[in-house]
Design an enzyme around this catalytic site. Structure first.
Site, PDB file in Angstrom:
ATOM      1  N   LYS A  70     -21.180   4.251  26.052  1.00 47.29           N
ATOM      2  CA  LYS A  70     -20.805   2.887  24.476  1.00 47.29           C
ATOM      3  C   LYS A  70     -20.547   3.448  23.463  1.00 47.29           C
ATOM      4  CE  LYS A  70     -19.476  -1.155  23.431  1.00 47.29           C
ATOM      5  NZ  LYS A  70     -18.358  -0.728  22.774  1.00 47.29           N
ATOM      6  N   LYS A  94     -29.551   3.998  19.551  1.00 44.43           N
ATOM      7  CA  LYS A  94     -29.545   2.591  19.670  1.00 44.43           C
ATOM      8  C   LYS A  94     -29.617   1.576  20.302  1.00 44.43           C
ATOM      9  CE  LYS A  94     -25.830   3.674  15.811  1.00 44.43           C
ATOM     10  NZ  LYS A  94     -24.413   3.491  14.891  1.00 44.43           N
ATOM     11  N   LYS A 106     -19.021   8.843  22.457  1.00 47.99           N
ATOM     12  CA  LYS A 106     -18.752   8.344  20.726  1.00 47.99           C
ATOM     13  C   LYS A 106     -17.536   9.842  20.925  1.00 47.99           C
ATOM     14  CE  LYS A 106     -19.193   6.795  17.016  1.00 47.99           C
ATOM     15  NZ  LYS A 106     -20.518   5.846  16.095  1.00 47.99           N
ATOM     16  N   THR A 190     -22.172  -5.569  12.452  1.00 43.09           N
ATOM     17  CA  THR A 190     -23.051  -4.320  11.519  1.00 43.09           C
ATOM     18  C   THR A 190     -24.036  -4.665  10.548  1.00 43.09           C
ATOM     19  OG1 THR A 190     -21.927  -2.696  12.399  1.00 43.09           O
ATOM     20  CG2 THR A 190     -23.169  -1.260  11.025  1.00 43.09           C
ATOM     21  N   ASN A 221     -16.368  -1.014   6.151  1.00 44.65           N
ATOM     22  CA  ASN A 221     -16.798  -2.750   7.244  1.00 44.65           C
ATOM     23  C   ASN A 221     -18.122  -3.295   7.304  1.00 44.65           C
ATOM     24  OD1 ASN A 221     -18.322  -3.596  10.091  1.00 44.65           O
ATOM     25  ND2 ASN A 221     -15.921  -4.226   9.868  1.00 44.65           N
ATOM     26  N   SER A 348     -21.043  -6.143  20.765  1.00 49.64           N
ATOM     27  CA  SER A 348     -19.662  -5.421  20.688  1.00 49.64           C
ATOM     28  C   SER A 348     -20.131  -5.599  22.835  1.00 49.64           C
ATOM     29  CB  SER A 348     -19.457  -3.873  20.954  1.00 49.64           C
ATOM     30  OG  SER A 348     -18.929  -3.058  20.132  1.00 49.64           O
TER      31      SER A 348
HETATM   32  N1  GLU Z   1     -18.615   2.095  16.368  1.00 49.74           N
HETATM   33  C1  GLU Z   1     -20.474   1.163  16.374  1.00 49.74           C
HETATM   34  C2  GLU Z   1     -21.345   2.668  16.113  1.00 49.74           C
HETATM   35  O1  GLU Z   1     -21.310   3.129  15.119  1.00 49.74           O
HETATM   36  C3  GLU Z   1     -20.476   0.524  17.005  1.00 49.74           C
HETATM   37  C4  GLU Z   1     -20.308   1.433  18.394  1.00 49.74           C
HETATM   38  C5  GLU Z   1     -19.832   0.134  19.707  1.00 49.74           C
HETATM   39  O2  GLU Z   1     -19.635  -0.968  19.158  1.00 49.74           O
HETATM   40  O3  GLU Z   1     -19.661   0.206  20.427  1.00 49.74           O
HETATM   41  O4  GLU Z   1     -23.119   1.984  16.695  1.00 49.74           O
END
Ligand code: GLU
Length: 414
Positions: A70, A94, A106, A190, A221, A348
């Protein structure tokens, strides 16, 4: 000699330290220091002037021992393979810290969306999904927004994936518009997560939120919503910045006015004369400094001049290893990126759960659950920091990598 700013190498260094401290073998380090899969794609796009431009994109999947991978997709001219790889490892961390049933992934495309038309962006988003479609899916790898991508781009990507698969697949991607199965609270997630981390950090340092002086680098954002939340909660936002420069007003900024005047890429400082550089802004006196822009902003070169007692990293990778060491020695409480910016992926996850169930939650439900998961993540990391006597970043890596390593062990991989 100046320090190494390669984000992949520094990530691998801490992964190794974290796994070794937890007692895992060299083979486990070898497995987890690189993504298990990285796809490079070339995407030909017909531009509005009828020429064809070929873009390069990536999708990295770090580790799927825990569950599907993810993580977001960024559109940026500086995207490169090492960065995407490091970002996929950070996503794993994370997910581990806030205990989601995912590994990290990613993606990125080398492009400058500020120079592209709406239709060109649509063609690029759809082309990327066609190029990676075999590797992704609601129970394989679930993309999301990241730097310079948004809910409209997620909508195009979801639509393209649904056409390829010939069934509606809202769970393929998160960060969608609400009408297409997006979650309440995802857009601000976030920033909400960062405010929860700021609350926790202020409590540890006995600083009241009312009147606390906040400097935020970045007005995209995360940065813009965070400025609004902090301002509405009674803190004093005294500095913000965008790619062109920083605005610093010790008496406090008019955040609502700045939000009204910012464009869709988060730029606003061009409208003002009295600005300073991003570098200068980081060194201003404040109670909380939030880097919410890009990588390698606080380095060994400026770490000694940072005056904030609390740093909360809303961006991915804003502080280097050497700077982390200097700040920790000076007693700065640093809430690292892999913890502080996890709010996005938490919501998410809620979005994906709602899509899978076809049952949708209220914004209040989303916030309450986000709060609980982020607070738990903070407590776990802070406890390891105190009891194992390691800096907050290493503590976060130790908490974040453990579940993945255990899952890989149970599966018999290592
Ligand atoms: N791009 C965001 C991050 O770096 C969110 C990733 C997501 O929601 O899967 O955490």
């Amino acid at each position: 000699m100046s320090e190494n700013l390669n984000v992949l190498l520094s990530t691998q260094y801490i992964i190794e330290q974290a796994l070794t401290k937890l007692g895992y073998s060299a083979a486990m380090v070898d497995l987890l220091k690189e993504p298990m899969r990285v796809l490079t794609v070339r995407i030909p796009i017909r531009m509005d002037d009828d020429t064809v431009k070929v873009f390069t994109g990536y999708r990295a999947q770090h580790n799927d021992a825990v569950g599907p991978t993810k993580g977001g997709v960024r559109f940026h001219p500086d995207v490169n393979e090492d960065e995407v790889k490091a970002l996929s490892i950070w996503m794993s961390l994370k997910c581990g810290i806030v205990d989601l049933p995912y590994g990290g992934g990613k993606g990125g495309i080398i492009c400058d969306p500020r120079q592209m038309s709406f239709r060109e962006l649509e063609r690029l988003s759809r082309g990327y999904v066609r190029a990676i479609s075999q590797l992704v899916g609601p129970s394989k790898d679930i993309p999301a927004p990241d730097v310079m991508t948004n809910s409209q781009i997620m909508a195009w990507m979801m639509d393209e994936y649904s056409r390829i698969r010939e069934f509606d697949s809202p769970g393929f991607i998160t960060g969608k518009p609400i009408v297409l199965g997006g979650s309440h609270g995802r857009e601000t997630a976030t920033a909400k997560g960062v405010t929860i981390m700021i609350d926790q950090a202020l409590k540890k340092r006995n600083i009241p939120l009312q009147g606390a002086r906040v400097v935020i680098q970045g007005f995209g954002n995360a940065g813009s919503y965070l400025a609004k939340f902090m301002h509405d909660a009674g803190a004093k936002v005294i500095g913000i910045s965008d790619v062109y420069g920083g605005l610093y007003r010790p008496e406090g900024l008019d955040i609502d006015d700045l939000l009204d005047r910012r464009d869709s890429f988060g730029t606003v400082t061009k409208l003002f004369k009295d600005t300073m550089t991003n570098k200068e802004l980081l060194e201003q006196e404040c109670d909380i400094l939030v880097p919410a822009a890009i990588e390698n902003q606080i380095t060994e070169e400026n770490a000694a001049r940072i005056r904030a007692p609390i740093i909360v990293e809303a961006a991915n990778g804003p502080t280097t290893l050497e700077a982390t060491r200097i700040l920790t020695e000076r007693g700065v409480l640093l809430v690292p990126d892999v913890l502080a910016s996890a709010g996005g992926v938490v919501v998410s996850y809620f979005e994906w759960v709602q899509n899978n169930q076809g049952y949708y939650w209220t914004e209040a439900e989303v916030h309450a659950r986000l709060q609980e998961m982020m607070e738990k993540g903070f407590e776990n990391v802070y406890n390891v920091h105190m009891t194992r006597n390691v800096d907050m970043r290493l503590a976060a890596y130790m908490v974040g990598v453990r579940k993945m390593a255990e899952a890989a062990r149970f599966r018999g991989w290592v």
